[in-house]
Scaffold this active site. Structure first.
Site, short mmCIF file in Angstrom:
data_model
loop_
_atom_site.label_atom_id
_atom_site.label_comp_id
_atom_site.label_asym_id
_atom_site.label_seq_id
_atom_site.Cartn_x
_atom_site.Cartn_y
_atom_site.Cartn_z
CG PHE A 1 -2.30 0.57 0.93
CD1 PHE A 1 -3.19 -0.07 0.07
CD2 PHE A 1 -2.69 1.77 1.51
CE1 PHE A 1 -4.44 0.47 -0.19
CE2 PHE A 1 -3.95 2.33 1.25
CZ PHE A 1 -4.83 1.68 0.40
CD GLU B 1 14.31 4.59 -4.45
OE1 GLU B 1 14.23 4.56 -3.21
OE2 GLU B 1 13.34 4.46 -5.22
CE LYS C 1 12.53 -1.45 -14.72
NZ LYS C 1 12.74 0.00 -14.74
CE LYS D 1 12.21 -3.35 -10.97
NZ LYS D 1 11.19 -2.30 -10.93
CD GLU E 1 2.57 -4.89 -20.07
OE1 GLU E 1 2.02 -5.65 -20.86
OE2 GLU E 1 3.71 -4.42 -20.23
CG ASP F 1 15.42 -0.61 -12.30
OD1 ASP F 1 14.58 -1.33 -11.71
OD2 ASP F 1 15.11 0.20 -13.19
CB THR G 1 5.25 -6.07 -1.39
OG1 THR G 1 5.78 -7.18 -2.14
CG2 THR G 1 3.92 -6.47 -0.77
#
Lengths: 328, 162
Positions: A8, A196, A211, A111, A135, A207, A82
């Protein structure tokens, strides 16, 4: 259609808001953040949960864990959003497995589980006759996975090239346009919320590499791990290097590349003509797919953001509803 | 590459046909009338690109067509790639880095721009490598990668060869 929503944070709230404000025919029967949860088989009060989260930092009751929600609530689809853990994939992988074993469909933006355990999870989903969709794990709002699995079905992909990380693209755009140093551009990206506090994961190319692994394993049917990706980040780039590229009407962008025929997976800064379709500005993402029948196709769009990621998750949800849960 | 031939009637057409038949690309045909030359014998220069290894075949075909080639110009290295290097380039012997490519005999560094911002700060250089064909270029870049790895130099490769 009933869903439970795990996570959340920014993405989870984006999904909750979209379901709350748009008439999508989706009911949330449970939701949880890392410290609290709420279950109501008749449908939780989404507005109240969003307000509670805003005011107290908790979306529900601290005695209810995310696993309680997955294991006990009544729902058709688990939405797992999450935060990503790229080393273990947990706790998301366990949430997803539990839902699949209960015969529930799964949609995720996480991921970790997809990069680390896609084969296992997909096999479990098949055994249980449910659907696993992801997706939102790659390029946010760009419907890349759907386009490659459905729109380009039957094509052989000879090469895939992509600007897969908005943070790096923002930093490189600023270094190129304003002559900023890497440190200055990174500082600016942080102030704007694009980077970040610890930018390692983005600027070292990790990252983007994750992907690539997801794309390789899911849509290109390879069997790769993060260790198979030759990864070079952007943190050592100098303004001089960008100027030298500029002298030849080129610039430098962090490009992820897959050549399925050679099994090559590579993330590295590359010299690229400014007129190339992959040269996009700011935090945008772009992917060029080279195929045998369709030729070259380039997708450009927003790769991150709460509403943008929600767009991808909701598209997966509606596709599952139309195929599997019709009438419920 | 530049071909020079005697211009007698019909020879130009006879010379151009085999070039295209072999997949060559004609860049320019220079038809210069020299004051001292006679009307039936002119020098024609043809500048052309030809896939590697087909020059001998072209010459045979020209001979068969009765074209008299006077002179063959220098073969140029048509494949070109610009790369950017970042690191302590001088301290890691830049001339050795360049030499490792030149030494191959099939590729050479033909251009370099170097920026050295401050002592102890990493410098950046753009180098242009030329080779006769794509395979040699790939080999040359592989060598450069190995050298860069050894010398802790960051190498930025082009997305496509130019």
């Amino acid at each position: 259609m009933r869903i439970v929503l795990l996570g959340f944070g920014s993405v989870g709230q984006g999904i909750a808001r979209a379901i709350h404000t748009k008439d999508l025919g989706i009911t949330i029967t449970g939701c949880a953040d890392s410290r609290s949860g709420v279950v109501d088989d008749a449908g939780i009060d989404i507005g109240a949960a969003l307000e509670r989260k805003q005011k107290t930092g908790y979306c529900g009751d601290t005695r209810i864990t995310p696993m309680d929600v997955v294991a006990t609530a009544e729902y058709d689809v688990l939405v797992e959003v999450t935060p990503t853990n790229v080393t273990t994939g947990e706790p998301a992988s366990s949430h997803i497995r539990t839902a699949i074993e209960r015969g529930k469909h799964v949609v995720t933006s996480n991921k970790g589980p997809i990069a680390l355990a896609y084969r296992d999870l997909q096999a479990a989903a098949r055994r249980n006759g449910v659907c696993l969709k992801y997706e939102a794990t790659v390029c946010g709002a760009i419907p890349l996975i759907n386009a490659m699995q459905e729109g380009l079905a039957g094509n052989t992909v000879t090469r895939l090239l992509g600007v897969l990380n908005g943070t790096c693209n923002y930093i490189l755009t600023r270094m190129s346009e304003e002559g900023l140093t890497y440190e200055q551009a990174l500082m600016e990206a942080r102030e704007l919320g694009y980077a970040e506090a610890d930018p390692t994961y983005d600027v070292k190319g990790i990252d983007a590499a994750i992907k690539l692994v997801i794309l390789a394993n899911t849509v290109l049917h390879l069997d790769k791990t993060l260790d198979d990706v030759e990864t070079t980040g952007i943190d050592l780039l100098t303004p001089d290097a960008l100027r030298l590229a500029d002298e030849q009407d080129c610039t430098i962008r962090l490009i992820g590349e897959i050549v399925p025929g050679d099994g090559v997976l590579r993330v590295s800064p590359r010299i690229i003509p400014k007129t190339h379709p992959l040269v996009v500005e700011g935090t945008l993402n772009a992917v060029t797919v080279e195929t045998d029948m369709a030729g070259e196709i380039t997708f450009i769009g927003r790769g991150a953001g709460s509403t943008e990621t929600a767009s991808a998750v909701i598209s997966d949800l509606l596709s599952i509803r139309d195929r599997y849960v019709q009438g419920s | 590459m530049k071909l020079e031939m005697r211009d007698t009637p019909g020879q130009l057409v006879a010379a151009l046909k085999p070039i295209s038949a072999l997949g060559g690309n004609i860049i320019a045909v220079i038809h210069q009338r020299d004051a001292s030359s006679t009307a039936e014998s002119l020098d024609v220069q043809i500048v052309l690109e030809l896939p590697e290894g087909r020059l001998d075949r072209l010459l045979e075909m020209l001979k068969a067509e009765g074209v008299n080639v006077v002179r063959i110009g220098e073969e140029r290295l048509l494949h070109m790639s610009s790369l950017i290097l970042i690191g302590h380039l001088m301290h890691t012997d830049l001339s050795d880095t360049v030499d490792r490519i030149d030494r191959t005999g099939f590729a050479e560094v033909t251009e370099m721009s170097l920026v050295m911002p401050a002592i102890n700060a990493p410098s950046s250089a753009r180098i242009t490598i030329r080779s006769v064909n794509a395979e040699d270029m790939r080999k040359a870049i592989d060598i450069l990668r190995a050298v860069a790895d050894q010398k802790d130099i960051l190498i930025i490769e082009p997305l496509e060869e130019m």
